[in-house]
Design a protein around this motif. Sequence first.
Motif, mmCIF file in Angstrom:
data_model
loop_
_atom_site.group_PDB
_atom_site.id
_atom_site.type_symbol
_atom_site.label_atom_id
_atom_site.label_comp_id
_atom_site.label_asym_id
_atom_site.label_seq_id
_atom_site.Cartn_x
_atom_site.Cartn_y
_atom_site.Cartn_z
ATOM 1 N N LEU A 636 -0.587 -6.999 11.931
ATOM 2 C CA LEU A 636 -0.017 -8.256 11.952
ATOM 3 C C LEU A 636 -1.210 -9.153 12.373
ATOM 4 O O LEU A 636 -1.970 -9.114 13.216
ATOM 5 N N GLU A 637 -0.763 -10.749 11.823
ATOM 6 C CA GLU A 637 -2.239 -11.368 11.317
ATOM 7 C C GLU A 637 -1.271 -11.839 10.189
ATOM 8 O O GLU A 637 -1.438 -12.246 9.389
ATOM 9 N N PRO A 638 -2.025 -13.436 11.410
ATOM 10 C CA PRO A 638 -1.809 -14.976 10.730
ATOM 11 C C PRO A 638 -2.194 -14.883 9.476
ATOM 12 O O PRO A 638 -3.638 -15.130 9.465
ATOM 13 N N GLN A 639 -1.827 -15.524 8.358
ATOM 14 C CA GLN A 639 -2.223 -16.535 7.150
ATOM 15 C C GLN A 639 -2.107 -17.338 6.739
ATOM 16 O O GLN A 639 -0.613 -16.998 5.835
ATOM 17 N N GLY A 640 -1.643 -18.793 7.233
ATOM 18 C CA GLY A 640 -1.214 -19.696 6.828
ATOM 19 C C GLY A 640 -0.131 -19.613 7.023
ATOM 20 O O GLY A 640 0.572 -19.428 8.419
ATOM 21 N N GLU A 641 0.867 -19.893 6.261
ATOM 22 C CA GLU A 641 2.375 -19.986 6.929
ATOM 23 C C GLU A 641 2.634 -18.528 6.611
ATOM 24 O O GLU A 641 4.197 -18.382 6.780
ATOM 25 N N HIS A 642 2.119 -17.216 6.211
ATOM 26 C CA HIS A 642 2.768 -16.683 6.019
ATOM 27 C C HIS A 642 2.294 -15.019 7.184
ATOM 28 O O HIS A 642 0.943 -15.403 7.954
ATOM 29 N N LEU A 643 2.625 -13.783 7.297
ATOM 30 C CA LEU A 643 2.309 -12.877 8.836
ATOM 31 C C LEU A 643 2.380 -11.918 7.762
ATOM 32 O O LEU A 643 2.943 -11.283 7.288
ATOM 33 N N ILE A 644 0.842 -11.636 7.653
ATOM 34 C CA ILE A 644 0.368 -10.174 6.924
ATOM 35 C C ILE A 644 0.803 -8.703 7.447
ATOM 36 O O ILE A 644 -0.147 -8.771 9.084
ATOM 37 N N ILE A 645 1.275 -8.339 7.253
ATOM 38 C CA ILE A 645 1.830 -6.814 7.895
ATOM 39 C C ILE A 645 1.228 -5.591 6.970
ATOM 40 O O ILE A 645 1.507 -5.326 5.803
ATOM 41 N N ASP A 646 0.051 -4.857 7.859
ATOM 42 C CA ASP A 646 -0.592 -3.611 7.101
ATOM 43 C C ASP A 646 -0.859 -2.457 8.478
ATOM 44 O O ASP A 646 -1.532 -2.182 8.464
ATOM 45 N N PRO A 647 0.120 -1.625 8.256
ATOM 46 C CA PRO A 647 0.547 -0.764 8.819
ATOM 47 C C PRO A 647 -0.322 0.037 9.231
ATOM 48 O O PRO A 647 -0.618 0.773 7.809
ATOM 49 N N ALA A 648 -1.093 0.712 10.182
ATOM 50 C CA ALA A 648 -1.799 1.950 9.837
ATOM 51 C C ALA A 648 -1.618 2.726 11.199
ATOM 52 O O ALA A 648 -2.078 2.790 12.274
ATOM 53 N N VAL A 649 -0.634 3.339 11.513
ATOM 54 C CA VAL A 649 0.420 4.049 12.446
ATOM 55 C C VAL A 649 0.094 5.355 12.739
ATOM 56 O O VAL A 649 -0.335 5.656 11.856
ATOM 57 N N PRO A 650 -0.315 5.983 13.660
ATOM 58 C CA PRO A 650 -1.306 6.662 13.955
ATOM 59 C C PRO A 650 -0.647 8.249 13.635
ATOM 60 O O PRO A 650 0.704 8.151 13.755
ATOM 61 N N PRO A 651 -1.325 9.737 13.624
ATOM 62 C CA PRO A 651 -0.333 10.591 13.570
ATOM 63 C C PRO A 651 0.778 11.082 14.026
ATOM 64 O O PRO A 651 0.036 10.853 15.253
ATOM 65 N N GLY A 652 1.682 11.418 13.255
ATOM 66 C CA GLY A 652 3.043 11.751 14.993
ATOM 67 C C GLY A 652 3.706 11.172 16.009
ATOM 68 O O GLY A 652 4.299 11.129 16.383
ATOM 69 N N LEU A 671 7.031 -2.797 9.375
ATOM 70 C CA LEU A 671 7.817 -1.404 9.640
ATOM 71 C C LEU A 671 6.321 -0.406 8.986
ATOM 72 O O LEU A 671 5.624 -0.834 8.036
ATOM 73 N N GLY A 672 6.188 0.584 10.398
ATOM 74 C CA GLY A 672 5.126 0.945 9.638
ATOM 75 C C GLY A 672 5.858 2.784 10.241
ATOM 76 O O GLY A 672 6.833 2.831 10.586
ATOM 77 N N ARG A 673 5.097 3.524 9.318
ATOM 78 C CA ARG A 673 4.866 4.995 9.724
ATOM 79 C C ARG A 673 3.967 6.106 9.022
ATOM 80 O O ARG A 673 3.345 5.854 8.896
ATOM 81 N N SER A 674 3.960 6.802 10.055
ATOM 82 C CA SER A 674 2.481 7.238 10.564
ATOM 83 C C SER A 674 2.498 8.209 9.581
ATOM 84 O O SER A 674 3.610 8.784 8.177
ATOM 85 N N ARG A 675 0.835 8.829 9.046
ATOM 86 C CA ARG A 675 0.806 9.776 7.977
ATOM 87 C C ARG A 675 1.836 10.587 8.196
ATOM 88 O O ARG A 675 2.041 11.793 9.235
ATOM 89 N N ASP A 676 2.837 11.124 7.489
ATOM 90 C CA ASP A 676 3.336 13.106 7.256
ATOM 91 C C ASP A 676 2.203 14.001 7.222
ATOM 92 O O ASP A 676 1.426 13.673 6.855
ATOM 93 N N PRO A 677 3.468 15.335 6.832
ATOM 94 C CA PRO A 677 1.780 16.418 7.233
ATOM 95 C C PRO A 677 0.857 16.416 6.105
ATOM 96 O O PRO A 677 0.043 16.804 5.511
ATOM 97 N N GLN A 678 2.312 16.353 5.152
ATOM 98 C CA GLN A 678 0.846 15.937 3.357
ATOM 99 C C GLN A 678 0.405 14.886 3.039
ATOM 100 O O GLN A 678 -0.263 14.112 2.380
ATOM 101 N N GLY A 679 0.159 13.863 4.155
ATOM 102 C CA GLY A 679 -0.893 13.227 3.982
ATOM 103 C C GLY A 679 0.071 11.883 3.791
ATOM 104 O O GLY A 679 -0.123 11.015 3.327
ATOM 105 N N GLY A 680 1.488 11.665 3.403
ATOM 106 C CA GLY A 680 2.098 10.315 2.933
ATOM 107 C C GLY A 680 2.359 9.084 4.025
ATOM 108 O O GLY A 680 1.703 9.495 5.021
ATOM 109 N N GLN A 681 1.851 8.195 3.504
ATOM 110 C CA GLN A 681 1.885 6.878 4.625
ATOM 111 C C GLN A 681 3.304 5.950 4.348
ATOM 112 O O GLN A 681 3.591 5.377 2.917
ATOM 113 N N GLY A 682 3.854 5.394 5.156
ATOM 114 C CA GLY A 682 5.396 4.410 4.901
ATOM 115 C C GLY A 682 4.269 3.259 5.350
ATOM 116 O O GLY A 682 3.446 2.983 5.745
ATOM 117 N N THR A 683 5.077 2.592 4.867
ATOM 118 C CA THR A 683 4.500 1.063 4.693
ATOM 119 C C THR A 683 5.796 0.055 5.332
ATOM 120 O O THR A 683 6.761 0.262 5.226
#
Length: 683
Positions: A636-652, A671-683
């Motif tokens: 989470l990082e404010p940028q002007g009038e917007h909130l940047i959301i760039d998740p990197a949730v730890p595995p598991g 919303l963020g989701r950790s990497r699944d066993p195949q390496g996928g990543q939610g955003t």
Amino acid sequence: MKDLVSILDGNTFMVSDRRGDIEPSYDFPTGLFSFDTRFLSKWVLTLDGERLHPLSIDTGEPYRTRFFLAPGEPTHYLDAKASVIRNRAIVGSIEEELTVLNHSGGEVEFTVRIEMAADFADLFEIKHARQKKGRTTATVAENELRLVYRREAFHRETVIRSSAPAHVDAAGMTFRIRIDSNSEWTTRLHASTIIYGARGEDIRATLPYGGSRSADAIRAEQQELIDRAPKLGCDCEPLAGAYRRSLNDLAALRYESIALGVRLIAAGLPWFMTLFGRDSIITSLQVLPFLPDLIPPTILMLAGLQGHRVDDFRDEEPGKILHELRYGETAGFEEQPHSPYYGSADSTPLFIILLDEYERWTGDSALVKRLEPQVRAGLEWIDTYGDLLGTGYLWYQTRNPETGLQNQCWKDSWDAISYADGRMPGFPRATCELQGYAYDAKIRAARLARTFWNDPEYANRLEREAAELKQRFNHDFWIADRGYYALALDADGQQVDALTSNIGHLLWSGIVDESRAGKVVEHLLGPRLFSGWGIRTLAEDQGRYNPIGYHVGTVWPFDNSIIAWGLWRYGFRDEAGLICDRMLAASRYFDGRLPEAFAGYARDLTDYPVQYPTACSPQAWSTGTPLLLLRVMLGLEPQGEHLIIDPAVPPGMGRVELLDIPGRWGRVDALGRSRDPQGGQGT
């Protein structure tokens, strides 16, 4: 603290043993406290002359505790013919409902006795085992004991009343009671704490929250704060539990300033239930994305008490932001310099950083414009009084060698700053993180000057000074053959070469050259600093390392949250996630409440984080740690009038969903989701 039980509601807190008893002690602050004074130093219950033993303790709410007790040794519990319940709550004062239950087959007579005393000790008197200079008297009335302390105009009282008839003497109350078979007897005890002002009035009676309140009113107020915070949904129970506990503790840690009658967040129980510059600012930075409306009172209070003169006793200088504000007897009689005390070199740049970060989140330009003089004064202090040797660095050395703090950085214990071999440098000292804070403060103030104060020339100057500081710092503090930054420079400009967690704060400030960031991260996450639960304050191969030393080997949750934020800033998202994951894992062993510090033992040695013996709990910046970790994981990082959301949730960790994040953008969801066993990543 592990064997002690505390309840608190802002201005007032009570610390007892697991029976609910308080006994006189100068070893640790057990008692009933309000505004730095102990209003009860003895509160000991006996039944027929016997002390009681705890069966169970209900600590579900910060301001209320229930003790379930029985007479006799633990092996006799099954044969106990009676039991006792102490239902205790802080409602502006202390209310204790005392119930004795008769479990026998016939009528029984009991003698219930509560020994009561108030030494009216100042917290500094407890900490340093000093004796009182005033006079305490006791007055007995019907079902009432009044304990009075006077020293010149300093006047405090404790008034204890019982709802049931009692024999009252100067040392307590006795109840001789008769209870039918399988019946009970109850009395309600009320202990009021009174702080008299110069005109003879109870000061707190004039404050919005100063008087007695019902438990329902306290619960409603705390719940209202919790309800304003974003809603967390996640698959990770340690994260969910730590988030809930943090919000509850933040609600309980708010207190009212006698000076201004505003609600502030106290630094921590039991020693630090007051405003601290550094602690309050860092807690505000942690809390800002979740409850931004809590922040302005702290900013305004610090600005209002900004130093305006040279005062050696208080370490005060023009433009300097305070370190600590106290209300007790020793401060009032100037036996301690805390009225307020200014002995920290980092509060001033951190104040500027907080104001800028607050505007970036909220868009509150009016506050930035209002405090322009205070920010300019703070920057002037950094360049003048703060630069003791005229080298362009921020140094510290107390003006008050008798009672002033020797170390005026966040690691402020006497042995916290040392060379790698354990020797300690002389004064003044310039620790590395102070330079990072000064750099960040100038960069941020330049933005404020250009955007809100219509002073581009001043902004350009600040940016130029910041760039010069960064270049000079990376030359003077970098230890090339070891690949990390020195802890400090000594008075001769030589490197104080210990390897410490302070280098992680440099990442947060942005003063680290990009080319060196990787080396810094390697050290932070290497086995010498990283215990497996978190980053130690001092690397384990250094001369003063002690896994249970306050600033020389323990793991501090707040420290780790700032480091995780710095790792995120430089793009080391996996490494930041590791710290988040391990901190949250550690919180499970503390019932979701991260303490002030815990031992630096390696994880494979202990299998669980070991409690530091006298850690404050709750402590504000440890309470804020899960919130900042959540910000880091969701990016989470404010940028002007917007909130940047760039998740990197730890595995598991699975799904992490934060709803209704407040700010200048209104309210948004992440919303963020950790990497699944195949390496996928939610955003």
